[in-house]
Design a protein around this motif. Structure first.
Motif, PDB file in Angstrom:
ATOM      1  N   PRO A  39     -10.879  -7.995   4.683  1.00  0.00           N
ATOM      2  CA  PRO A  39     -10.758  -7.745   3.244  1.00  0.00           C
ATOM      3  C   PRO A  39      -9.680  -8.624   2.617  1.00  0.00           C
ATOM      4  N   HIS A  40      -9.883  -8.983   1.372  1.00  0.00           N
ATOM      5  CA  HIS A  40      -8.904  -9.793   0.648  1.00  0.00           C
ATOM      6  C   HIS A  40      -7.832  -8.917   0.009  1.00  0.00           C
ATOM      7  N   GLU A  41      -8.114  -7.639  -0.137  1.00  0.00           N
ATOM      8  CA  GLU A  41      -7.185  -6.720  -0.786  1.00  0.00           C
ATOM      9  C   GLU A  41      -5.951  -6.483   0.076  1.00  0.00           C
ATOM     10  N   ASP A  42      -4.833  -6.262  -0.608  1.00  0.00           N
ATOM     11  CA  ASP A  42      -3.598  -5.940   0.079  1.00  0.00           C
ATOM     12  C   ASP A  42      -3.502  -4.422   0.188  1.00  0.00           C
ATOM     13  N   PHE A  43      -3.519  -3.902   1.387  1.00  0.00           N
ATOM     14  CA  PHE A  43      -3.426  -2.470   1.622  1.00  0.00           C
ATOM     15  C   PHE A  43      -2.915  -2.247   3.036  1.00  0.00           C
ATOM     16  N   ALA A  44      -2.504  -1.038   3.299  1.00  0.00           N
ATOM     17  CA  ALA A  44      -2.021  -0.672   4.628  1.00  0.00           C
ATOM     18  C   ALA A  44      -2.912   0.425   5.189  1.00  0.00           C
ATOM     19  N   VAL A  45      -2.924   0.535   6.505  1.00  0.00           N
ATOM     20  CA  VAL A  45      -3.653   1.599   7.192  1.00  0.00           C
ATOM     21  C   VAL A  45      -2.669   2.266   8.141  1.00  0.00           C
ATOM     22  N   GLU A  46      -2.619   3.583   8.108  1.00  0.00           N
ATOM     23  CA  GLU A  46      -1.785   4.341   9.032  1.00  0.00           C
ATOM     24  C   GLU A  46      -2.690   5.180   9.923  1.00  0.00           C
ATOM     25  N   ALA A  47      -2.356   5.243  11.193  1.00  0.00           N
ATOM     26  CA  ALA A  47      -3.082   6.099  12.131  1.00  0.00           C
ATOM     27  C   ALA A  47      -2.144   7.228  12.546  1.00  0.00           C
ATOM     28  N   VAL A  48      -2.627   8.447  12.450  1.00  0.00           N
ATOM     29  CA  VAL A  48      -1.853   9.622  12.852  1.00  0.00           C
ATOM     30  C   VAL A  48      -2.614  10.293  13.984  1.00  0.00           C
ATOM     31  N   GLU A  49      -1.973  10.396  15.129  1.00  0.00           N
ATOM     32  CA  GLU A  49      -2.628  11.036  16.258  1.00  0.00           C
ATOM     33  C   GLU A  49      -2.665  12.543  16.056  1.00  0.00           C
ATOM     34  N   GLN A  50      -3.840  13.122  16.207  1.00  0.00           N
ATOM     35  CA  GLN A  50      -3.970  14.572  16.114  1.00  0.00           C
ATOM     36  C   GLN A  50      -3.479  15.199  17.405  1.00  0.00           C
ATOM     37  N   ARG A  51      -2.804  16.328  17.245  1.00  0.00           N
ATOM     38  CA  ARG A  51      -2.345  17.099  18.401  1.00  0.00           C
ATOM     39  C   ARG A  51      -2.807  18.534  18.195  1.00  0.00           C
ATOM     40  N   GLN A  52      -3.167  19.177  19.273  1.00  0.00           N
ATOM     41  CA  GLN A  52      -3.689  20.542  19.169  1.00  0.00           C
ATOM     42  C   GLN A  52      -2.666  21.528  18.637  1.00  0.00           C
ATOM     43  N   ASP A  53      -1.378  21.220  18.785  1.00  0.00           N
ATOM     44  CA  ASP A  53      -0.346  22.160  18.349  1.00  0.00           C
ATOM     45  C   ASP A  53       0.340  21.733  17.047  1.00  0.00           C
ATOM     46  N   THR A  54      -0.308  20.827  16.283  1.00  0.00           N
ATOM     47  CA  THR A  54       0.331  20.271  15.094  1.00  0.00           C
ATOM     48  C   THR A  54      -0.603  20.302  13.895  1.00  0.00           C
ATOM     49  N   VAL A  55      -0.065  20.758  12.763  1.00  0.00           N
ATOM     50  CA  VAL A  55      -0.769  20.674  11.496  1.00  0.00           C
ATOM     51  C   VAL A  55      -0.236  19.442  10.776  1.00  0.00           C
ATOM     52  N   VAL A  56      -1.115  18.572  10.334  1.00  0.00           N
ATOM     53  CA  VAL A  56      -0.710  17.361   9.627  1.00  0.00           C
ATOM     54  C   VAL A  56      -0.861  17.604   8.132  1.00  0.00           C
ATOM     55  N   ILE A  57       0.196  17.354   7.385  1.00  0.00           N
ATOM     56  CA  ILE A  57       0.173  17.497   5.933  1.00  0.00           C
ATOM     57  C   ILE A  57       0.196  16.103   5.327  1.00  0.00           C
ATOM     58  N   LEU A  58      -0.814  15.797   4.538  1.00  0.00           N
ATOM     59  CA  LEU A  58      -0.858  14.512   3.850  1.00  0.00           C
ATOM     60  C   LEU A  58      -0.273  14.702   2.458  1.00  0.00           C
ATOM     61  N   LEU A  59       0.799  14.004   2.191  1.00  0.00           N
ATOM     62  CA  LEU A  59       1.465  14.123   0.901  1.00  0.00           C
ATOM     63  C   LEU A  59       0.916  13.061  -0.048  1.00  0.00           C
ATOM     64  N   PRO A  60       0.537  13.459  -1.255  1.00  0.00           N
ATOM     65  CA  PRO A  60       0.060  12.459  -2.203  1.00  0.00           C
ATOM     66  C   PRO A  60       1.202  11.548  -2.647  1.00  0.00           C
ATOM     67  N   ALA A  61       0.852  10.340  -3.036  1.00  0.00           N
ATOM     68  CA  ALA A  61       1.858   9.413  -3.545  1.00  0.00           C
ATOM     69  C   ALA A  61       2.468   9.985  -4.814  1.00  0.00           C
TER      70      ALA A  61
END
Length: 118
Positions: A39-61
């Motif tokens: 892609p020509h667009e400037d953007f980032a990608v983050e990978a978050v590993e899921q864990r069975q004992d963890t709740v992941v909270i995605l915070l909006p910008a």
């Protein structure tokens, strides 16, 4: 048993530790490498590993300075969630409409490439 490209990719994430480590370390590079799409667009990608004992909270910008908070709240609450399986295994949170199309192009190229290899 023959699997579709998405299932093959999920199996690879589960079974190929070196691939998983590369994806966590530099997810954008791995997605582009796997798909063959740059892609020509400037953007980032983050990978978050899921864990069975963890709740992941995605915070909006945070809203931009002077941005209407109510409009921003409506926008972030209508995000596109692209979950590969309803069990919560894998997926993408796409932060804006522009990146929805970037991801679509990457995944289309990846699926086409996987179809010729599979």
């Amino acid at each position: 048993m023959k699997h579709d490209a998405g299932t093959r990719h999920t199996l690879r994430l589960v079974n190929d530790n070196s691939y998983r480590e590369r994806l966590v370390a530099d997810p954008k590079a791995v997605l582009c490498e796997e798909s063959g799409h740059r892609p020509h667009e400037d953007f980032a990608v983050e990978a978050v590993e899921q864990r069975q004992d963890t709740v992941v909270i995605l915070l909006p910008a945070e809203p931009e300075h002077g941005e209407d908070f109510e409009e921003r709240l409506a926008e972030v609450s209508q995000r596109v969630y692209d979950v590969l399986f309803s069990s919560g295994v894998g997926g993408f949170l796409i932060p804006d409409d522009r990146l929805k199309w970037v991801l679509r192009d990457i995944r289309s190229a990846w699926a086409a490439k996987a179809g010729t290899e599979g």
